[in-house]
Design a protein around this motif. Sequence first.
Motif, PDB file in Angstrom:
ATOM      1  N   LEU A   1       0.845  -1.193   0.000  1.00 38.44           N
ATOM      2  CA  LEU A   1       0.000   0.000   0.000  1.00 38.44           C
ATOM      3  C   LEU A   1       0.880   1.242   0.000  1.00 38.44           C
ATOM      4  O   LEU A   1       1.983   1.252   0.562  1.00 38.44           O
ATOM      5  CB  LEU A   1      -0.911  -0.013   1.225  1.00 38.44           C
ATOM      6  CG  LEU A   1      -1.905  -1.174   1.297  1.00 38.44           C
ATOM      7  CD1 LEU A   1      -2.485  -1.300   2.701  1.00 38.44           C
ATOM      8  CD2 LEU A   1      -3.012  -0.973   0.277  1.00 38.44           C
ATOM      9  N   VAL A   2       0.387   2.298  -0.656  1.00 40.59           N
ATOM     10  CA  VAL A   2       1.154   3.545  -0.769  1.00 40.59           C
ATOM     11  C   VAL A   2       0.836   4.462   0.403  1.00 40.59           C
ATOM     12  O   VAL A   2      -0.325   4.787   0.657  1.00 40.59           O
ATOM     13  CB  VAL A   2       0.849   4.267  -2.095  1.00 40.59           C
ATOM     14  CG1 VAL A   2       1.717   5.525  -2.213  1.00 40.59           C
ATOM     15  CG2 VAL A   2       1.088   3.347  -3.276  1.00 40.59           C
ATOM     16  N   LEU A   3       1.873   4.878   1.119  1.00 38.51           N
ATOM     17  CA  LEU A   3       1.758   5.838   2.212  1.00 38.51           C
ATOM     18  C   LEU A   3       2.383   7.161   1.791  1.00 38.51           C
ATOM     19  O   LEU A   3       3.337   7.171   0.996  1.00 38.51           O
ATOM     20  CB  LEU A   3       2.483   5.325   3.456  1.00 38.51           C
ATOM     21  CG  LEU A   3       1.676   4.658   4.558  1.00 38.51           C
ATOM     22  CD1 LEU A   3       2.604   4.249   5.700  1.00 38.51           C
ATOM     23  CD2 LEU A   3       0.575   5.566   5.081  1.00 38.51           C
ATOM     24  N   PRO A   4       1.901   8.285   2.315  1.00 42.00           N
ATOM     25  CA  PRO A   4       2.554   9.561   2.025  1.00 42.00           C
ATOM     26  C   PRO A   4       3.996   9.557   2.525  1.00 42.00           C
ATOM     27  O   PRO A   4       4.337   8.869   3.498  1.00 42.00           O
ATOM     28  CB  PRO A   4       1.702  10.580   2.780  1.00 42.00           C
ATOM     29  CG  PRO A   4       0.393   9.914   2.991  1.00 42.00           C
ATOM     30  CD  PRO A   4       0.690   8.452   3.124  1.00 42.00           C
TER      31      PRO A   4
ATOM     32  N   THR B   1      -2.282  11.207  10.786  1.00 40.35           N
ATOM     33  CA  THR B   1      -2.557  12.260   9.790  1.00 40.35           C
ATOM     34  C   THR B   1      -2.868  11.646   8.435  1.00 40.35           C
ATOM     35  O   THR B   1      -3.795  12.080   7.731  1.00 40.35           O
ATOM     36  CB  THR B   1      -1.358  13.213   9.681  1.00 40.35           C
ATOM     37  OG1 THR B   1      -1.100  13.815  10.954  1.00 40.35           O
ATOM     38  CG2 THR B   1      -1.623  14.307   8.659  1.00 40.35           C
ATOM     39  N   ALA B   2      -2.097  10.626   8.053  1.00 41.60           N
ATOM     40  CA  ALA B   2      -2.330   9.976   6.764  1.00 41.60           C
ATOM     41  C   ALA B   2      -3.683   9.284   6.733  1.00 41.60           C
ATOM     42  O   ALA B   2      -4.440   9.416   5.765  1.00 41.60           O
ATOM     43  CB  ALA B   2      -1.205   8.987   6.478  1.00 41.60           C
ATOM     44  N   LEU B   3      -4.022   8.546   7.781  1.00 40.91           N
ATOM     45  CA  LEU B   3      -5.304   7.834   7.826  1.00 40.91           C
ATOM     46  C   LEU B   3      -6.472   8.809   7.793  1.00 40.91           C
ATOM     47  O   LEU B   3      -7.492   8.556   7.136  1.00 40.91           O
ATOM     48  CB  LEU B   3      -5.366   6.951   9.075  1.00 40.91           C
ATOM     49  CG  LEU B   3      -4.417   5.738   9.059  1.00 40.91           C
ATOM     50  CD1 LEU B   3      -4.405   5.065  10.433  1.00 40.91           C
ATOM     51  CD2 LEU B   3      -4.824   4.745   7.985  1.00 40.91           C
TER      52      LEU B   3
ATOM     53  N   ALA C   1     -11.704   7.523  10.555  1.00 36.90           N
ATOM     54  CA  ALA C   1     -11.798   8.179  11.860  1.00 36.90           C
ATOM     55  C   ALA C   1     -10.561   7.879  12.683  1.00 36.90           C
ATOM     56  O   ALA C   1     -10.086   6.742  12.735  1.00 36.90           O
ATOM     57  CB  ALA C   1     -13.049   7.699  12.593  1.00 36.90           C
ATOM     58  N   ILE C   2     -10.033   8.918  13.335  1.00 41.80           N
ATOM     59  CA  ILE C   2      -8.831   8.791  14.152  1.00 41.80           C
ATOM     60  C   ILE C   2      -9.065   9.513  15.477  1.00 41.80           C
ATOM     61  O   ILE C   2      -9.679  10.579  15.525  1.00 41.80           O
ATOM     62  CB  ILE C   2      -7.611   9.391  13.422  1.00 41.80           C
ATOM     63  CG1 ILE C   2      -7.300   8.577  12.169  1.00 41.80           C
ATOM     64  CG2 ILE C   2      -6.381   9.416  14.319  1.00 41.80           C
ATOM     65  CD1 ILE C   2      -6.914   7.154  12.413  1.00 41.80           C
TER      66      ILE C   2
ATOM     67  N   VAL D   1      -8.794   2.718  17.958  1.00 39.82           N
ATOM     68  CA  VAL D   1      -9.363   3.510  16.858  1.00 39.82           C
ATOM     69  C   VAL D   1      -8.421   3.459  15.652  1.00 39.82           C
ATOM     70  O   VAL D   1      -8.863   3.330  14.500  1.00 39.82           O
ATOM     71  CB  VAL D   1      -9.602   4.964  17.306  1.00 39.82           C
ATOM     72  CG1 VAL D   1     -10.161   5.792  16.149  1.00 39.82           C
ATOM     73  CG2 VAL D   1     -10.538   5.024  18.496  1.00 39.82           C
ATOM     74  N   THR D   2      -7.126   3.528  15.900  1.00 41.27           N
ATOM     75  CA  THR D   2      -6.151   3.404  14.820  1.00 41.27           C
ATOM     76  C   THR D   2      -6.217   2.017  14.201  1.00 41.27           C
ATOM     77  O   THR D   2      -6.149   1.858  12.976  1.00 41.27           O
ATOM     78  CB  THR D   2      -4.736   3.669  15.349  1.00 41.27           C
ATOM     79  OG1 THR D   2      -4.710   4.880  16.113  1.00 41.27           O
ATOM     80  CG2 THR D   2      -3.741   3.785  14.202  1.00 41.27           C
TER      81      THR D   2
END
Length: 394
Positions: free
Chosen positions: A125-128, A151-153, A159-160, A169-170
């Motif tokens: 998966l691509v992450l910033p 921040t990315a999610l 929801a974070i 939650v994460t």
Amino acid sequence: MQDSETTQAGRAMRRVPRWWLIPAVLLVILAGLCAAYWSGASGVASVGASPATPAVIPVSATVERRAVVKQVVLSGKVVAGAQFAIKASLSEGVDRLVLTSAPKTVGSILAPGELVAAVSGRPLLVLPGGVPLYRDIELGNSGPDVAALHTALAGFGYAISSTDTFDTVTQRALIDWYKAAGYEAPTAAPSPKTVKPAGADSQPLPGKEVPDGVVFRWKEFVQIPGDTGTITAMAGNGSVLAEDGTVAQVKIADDSIVARADVVQSESFPVGGAATIRAGSAVLETKVVHVSDFMEGDQSKNQIPGKDITFEVPPGAQGFAEDQSVTVTAGTAATESLAIPLIAVRQEEGTPYVVLQKSGEWQRVKVKVVAQADGWAAIADVEGLEPGDEVKLQ
């Protein structure tokens, strides 16, 4: 006796004076001078009687419609944009890297949040790029990598919680992200149970059962410089990846065109300035994106001393292949206007005008010169002047 007398008589005859020859020669010379004088006088008289010199015929030029512009033209080449290799890593329990699924193909654009491929049954998966990847994250962990992951999610729409801790939650956000990609989130232990988010009261999240031990496995994520790119090469399904684990090649920068200009020519190509690129029948209106510092010439590469001018090639531009030779002209394509030879423009008290022939007569027409180049003057449209008219030259 007779011979002696004859000899004496001959000597006496040679002594006779010839004074009359001198006046005779003078008379001959005087007669020649008089004849020459009368001949010259007759010639002058005949010239005076010749017809008058004919009048000078005025020279004219035809008014045209053409592009009049001082052009600076360079030779350049298309330079391919930078490439980046997306690589997979061996994780625990995996013996070798095999591409098991490739939902993306050559030409696909990758962005954060998307699935690149599956390697040995697990997703990439691509992450910033702002999320530090250096460890697996488990429940209760905190730190700058966890904060960046939150921040990315959140940017993906999940929801974070407001904490900087990897909490339930994460975990739920990760589960949803993996599910959207078609996979299950990795866990440290397979047994599920209901848990509460960190900092919450004793009540569990309604309808939110979180498997115990959901973790963030950093090797299942990749990052792209600049966060986006276009796939230019992809391994085939079922193929065993090379030792470096390369899955795909991604272009992270657009193609560009580079041309060398000498110091004087470079002044016509400021950063942001317009330029026209031609490669065969393909024409591209673009702009200057970079001007290098002064560079020495290289005779082996046929490069003159000067500056490298870099031009933008927008994505999708047709007819500009890698390493293709092009010509670069400063400014946009010149527009056509009325044009006449520069010497046909006259001035009176600072006002330019031309002498135009209409109906067999010459007349003045005031004009406005908008450009000059190569001996031509571009004239703004004016009433009474049109292509095909004849204007008098100076």
